[in-house]
Design a protein around this motif. Structure first.
Motif, PDB file in Angstrom:
ATOM      1  N   THR A  32       0.613  -1.242  -0.043  1.00  0.00           N
ATOM      2  CA  THR A  32      -0.038   0.115   0.034  1.00  0.00           C
ATOM      3  C   THR A  32       0.746   1.203   0.045  1.00  0.00           C
ATOM      4  O   THR A  32       0.147   2.256  -0.214  1.00  0.00           O
ATOM      5  CB  THR A  32      -0.887  -0.077   1.222  1.00  0.00           C
ATOM      6  N   GLY A  35       0.435   3.759  -3.229  1.00  0.00           N
ATOM      7  CA  GLY A  35      -0.754   4.542  -3.300  1.00  0.00           C
ATOM      8  C   GLY A  35      -0.857   5.618  -2.342  1.00  0.00           C
ATOM      9  O   GLY A  35      -1.274   6.630  -2.320  1.00  0.00           O
ATOM     10  N   GLU A  38       1.798   8.272  -3.235  1.00  0.00           N
ATOM     11  CA  GLU A  38       1.324   9.084  -4.343  1.00  0.00           C
ATOM     12  C   GLU A  38       0.301  10.374  -4.006  1.00  0.00           C
ATOM     13  O   GLU A  38       0.288  11.272  -4.262  1.00  0.00           O
ATOM     14  CB  GLU A  38       0.590   8.395  -5.265  1.00  0.00           C
TER      15      GLU A  38
END
Length: 66
Positions: A32, A35, A38
């Motif tokens: 994870t 993500g 980002e």
């Protein structure tokens, strides 16, 4: 008004970045990380810039370790 009522009831408000950190829990959860990173880079303002800079530094260290 709803936030004020929640505070009166004992809720401690936190930022969305704190929520993101809580969701991620541990940066060792590698599936994870991309993500979360980002989201932080795109929407984190100065914290996102600092995170991107830190990632560049870490990437440079990996290449120089050989």
């Amino acid at each position: 008004m709803a936030v004020r009522r929640m505070i009166q009831a004992g809720v401690v408000p936190i930022t969305w970045m704190a929520v993101l950190g809580e969701w991620q829990r541990d940066w060792a959860r590698e599936e994870t990380v991309p993500g979360a990173a980002e989201i932080q880079q795109q929407h984190g303002g100065a914290s996102g810039v600092a995170f991107a800079w830190e990632m560049q530094l870490l990437a440079g260290r990996e290449g120089s370790a050989a």
